[in-house]
Scaffold this active site. Structure first.
Site, PDB file in Angstrom:
ATOM      1  N   CYS A 268      25.907  41.949   7.340  1.00  0.00           N
ATOM      2  CA  CYS A 268      24.897  41.275   8.170  1.00  0.00           C
ATOM      3  C   CYS A 268      23.686  40.928   7.300  1.00  0.00           C
ATOM      4  CB  CYS A 268      24.480  42.148   9.343  1.00  0.00           C
ATOM      5  SG  CYS A 268      25.832  42.817  10.322  1.00  0.00           S
ATOM      6  N   ALA A 269      23.935  40.237   6.186  1.00  0.00           N
ATOM      7  CA  ALA A 269      22.968  40.154   5.093  1.00  0.00           C
ATOM      8  C   ALA A 269      21.856  39.125   5.267  1.00  0.00           C
ATOM      9  CB  ALA A 269      23.708  39.863   3.791  1.00  0.00           C
ATOM     10  N   ALA A 270      22.048  38.060   6.051  1.00  0.00           N
ATOM     11  CA  ALA A 270      21.027  37.005   6.137  1.00  0.00           C
ATOM     12  C   ALA A 270      19.724  37.571   6.701  1.00  0.00           C
ATOM     13  CB  ALA A 270      21.542  35.863   7.019  1.00  0.00           C
ATOM     14  N   PRO A 271      18.589  37.039   6.219  1.00  0.00           N
ATOM     15  CA  PRO A 271      18.427  35.920   5.273  1.00  0.00           C
ATOM     16  C   PRO A 271      18.497  36.306   3.804  1.00  0.00           C
ATOM     17  CG  PRO A 271      16.285  36.618   6.051  1.00  0.00           C
ATOM     18  CD  PRO A 271      17.292  37.479   6.788  1.00  0.00           C
ATOM     19  N   GLY A 272      18.829  37.550   3.524  1.00  0.00           N
ATOM     20  CA  GLY A 272      19.085  37.932   2.145  1.00  0.00           C
ATOM     21  C   GLY A 272      17.990  38.728   1.467  1.00  0.00           C
ATOM     22  N   LYS A 274      17.314  42.001   1.562  1.00  0.00           N
ATOM     23  CA  LYS A 274      17.824  43.235   0.951  1.00  0.00           C
ATOM     24  C   LYS A 274      18.817  42.917  -0.162  1.00  0.00           C
ATOM     25  CE  LYS A 274      17.070  45.946   5.152  1.00  0.00           C
ATOM     26  NZ  LYS A 274      16.570  44.818   5.976  1.00  0.00           N
ATOM     27  N   ASP A 320      32.915  37.983   9.596  1.00  0.00           N
ATOM     28  CA  ASP A 320      32.448  38.834  10.681  1.00  0.00           C
ATOM     29  C   ASP A 320      32.534  40.292  10.236  1.00  0.00           C
ATOM     30  OD1 ASP A 320      32.062  40.316  13.002  1.00  0.00           O
ATOM     31  OD2 ASP A 320      33.217  38.940  14.269  1.00  0.00           O
ATOM     32  N   ASP A 339      22.539  46.618   8.062  1.00  0.00           N
ATOM     33  CA  ASP A 339      21.322  46.299   8.808  1.00  0.00           C
ATOM     34  C   ASP A 339      21.797  45.644  10.103  1.00  0.00           C
ATOM     35  OD1 ASP A 339      18.850  45.614   9.727  1.00  0.00           O
ATOM     36  OD2 ASP A 339      18.242  44.478   7.961  1.00  0.00           O
ATOM     37  N   CYS A 392      15.875  47.681  12.973  1.00  0.00           N
ATOM     38  CA  CYS A 392      14.422  47.502  13.117  1.00  0.00           C
ATOM     39  C   CYS A 392      14.055  47.751  14.578  1.00  0.00           C
ATOM     40  CB  CYS A 392      13.977  46.124  12.638  1.00  0.00           C
ATOM     41  SG  CYS A 392      14.895  44.741  13.351  1.00  0.00           S
TER      42      CYS A 392
END
Length: 460
Positions: A268-272, A274, A320, A339, A392
């Site tokens: 779930c990396a976007a927007p990048g 981390k 996914d 995340d 978060c």
């Protein structure tokens, strides 16, 4: 109070009427359930005639200001009118009122009224109500003190959050709930992450001092720019020296504790943010996974700006995270960073629309998605590997309870102490700006951050 000539920004910016018209369009989208960022994009795209170059930025500022007063604006409009106006009229009225209730207004009151009427006349949906808008705004100015006092008796107005949201935080944090909500009503701090492959935090701070930019170090690689400014004007941003990232989000890299040569999955990396931080501070082999192709492209763009577009070391994958069986390759990872999607109840300071777009039932629905992601990704972790779970959120159902349920389900998982901490999980609460101070070197948590939950698991 501002006194520059009616309708014009003091620095030659767009007419206030133009910005109000775009803001009102975005407000109408927001109140229909569209996220604020997307609402602004749709509002800008809907403008047919040429706009002033900075009209969108001005409208964005107006709309965010209005959102931070959403409950108050609803209460004031309820006092001012006998029955709800048409959506387009109510939207223009709301964004104009937001300019009038600001503690440090940019425009004189008569300018706001005049330009709201001009904005009304420029749109066929609101033109017939121009006189009504004029009369309503003037009625507010005549009775502002009494109306504001009456509206602010309600906690919903004072804290700008729905009743269920307030009650949930009262239950979660009996002693801190009000401070949390008051903190989230503040303007968000502009915090950047220094790209240590390009420069050092100390060097960047020296550069800011030379450029007369007031700043404070608030984390390992985190610097708080005390004066907000457009991202493209941040010193070093375009060149890739820094990225915008909350200091509470930046601790993920430290707590994941990546070793040289390890293979890491950023799910779930976007927007990048981390992904970029991991690539800046480690020599790991990183797979950044994102389900949305457009958001995956944004990761690529950010990596390129940072000078990290090395596809041998950092791969951006579209897929996914809950269905690893559909990925083209599924290596064993020594580290996984998850995340997870959540209510975002910890970052309301940056996204004031969140409490008004969420429903109470969303908490349980998102917790189900989080559990599914944890269960799907855990088999990809190598023995003795570690997974860092992040949300978060301030709600325990997504945070500490989610972590406890995962450990109950997985006999091969154990909680391990987060580096520099005394437990395997940490709940960070938003730091009030007044309490933010210089980061003491070596501290394991930053001195200014939003709300995050972290839990670290190791495979037996």
């Amino acid at each position: 109070m501002a006194t520059h000539r009616a309708g014009s920004e003091p620095d030659g910016g767009p007419p206030l009427s133009e910005a109000l018209r775009i803001a009102a369009s975005a407000w109408q989208q927001l109140r229909a359930g569209t996220a604020l960022g997307r609402a602004l994009e749709l509002a800008a795209a809907a403008q047919r005639e040429p706009r002033h170059a900075r009209a969108f930025a001005a409208a964005q500022d107006i709309t965010y200001t209005a959102t931070r007063h959403l409950a108050l604006l609803d209460a004031l409009i309820a006092q001012l009118v006998a029955r709800p106006p048409a959506p387009a009229v109510a939207a223009l009225l709301a964004v104009a009122l937001a300019q009038l209730v600001e503690e440090e207004p940019r425009h004189a009151a008569y300018t706001v009224v005049d330009q709201a009427v001009t904005a009304a006349r420029s749109d066929r949906r609101t033109a017939p109500a121009a006189g009504f808008i004029n009369a309503t705004l003037r009625a507010f100015l005549r009775g502002a003190e009494q109306m504001l006092a009456r509206a602010r008796r309600d906690d919903v107005v004072q804290l700008n959050a729905p009743r269920w949201w307030i009650e949930r935080l009262q239950k979660e944090f009996p002693r801190r709930w009000r401070v949390v909500l008051e903190t989230q009503a503040e303007p968000p701090p502009l915090v950047v992450r220094v790209n240590t492959r390009r420069t050092a935090p100390e060097v960047y701070l020296q550069r800011l001092q030379e450029e007369n930019v007031e700043a404070l170090r608030v984390g390992d690689h985190a610097v708080w720019l005390r004066q907000p400014q457009p991202v493209e004007r941040i010193p070093g941003f375009v060149a890739g020296d820094v990225s915008v990232q909350d200091a509470g989000s930046q601790v993920a890299t430290r707590w994941l504790d990546v070793r040289p040569g390890q293979r890491v999955l950023d799910a779930c990396a976007a927007p990048g943010g981390k992904t970029g931080h991991l690539a800046e501070t480690t020599d790991a082999l990183i797979d950044a996974l994102e389900v949305d192709p457009q958001r995956a492209a944004r990761i690529e763009s950010n990596l390129a700006r940072l000078g990290l577009a090395d596809r041998e070391r950092v791969r951006v994958l579209v897929g996914d995270a809950s269905k690893p069986e559909t990925w083209p390759a599924r290596p064993a990872y020594e580290r996984i960073l998850l995340d997870a999607p959540c209510t975002a109840s910890g970052i309301v300071r940056r996204h004031p629309d969140i409490p008004w777009l969420r429903r109470e039932a969303d908490v349980a629905q998102l917790a189900t998605i989080q559990a599914r992601l944890l269960d799907a990704l855990w088999p990809l972790l190598a023995p003795t590997g570690r997974l860092l779970y992040i949300v978060c959120s301030l709600f325990s159902e997504e945070a500490s309870e989610q972590a406890a349920r995962f450990l109950e389900r997985r006999a091969d998982a154990r909680a391990v102490v987060l580096p520099g901490q005394s437990a395997g999980s940490v709940q960070l609460l938003p730091t009030p700006l007044a309490q933010a101070g210089q980061w003491p070197g070596g501290a394991s948590t930053p001195s200014l951050h939003d709300g995050f939950f972290y839990a670290l698991f190791e495979k037996r």
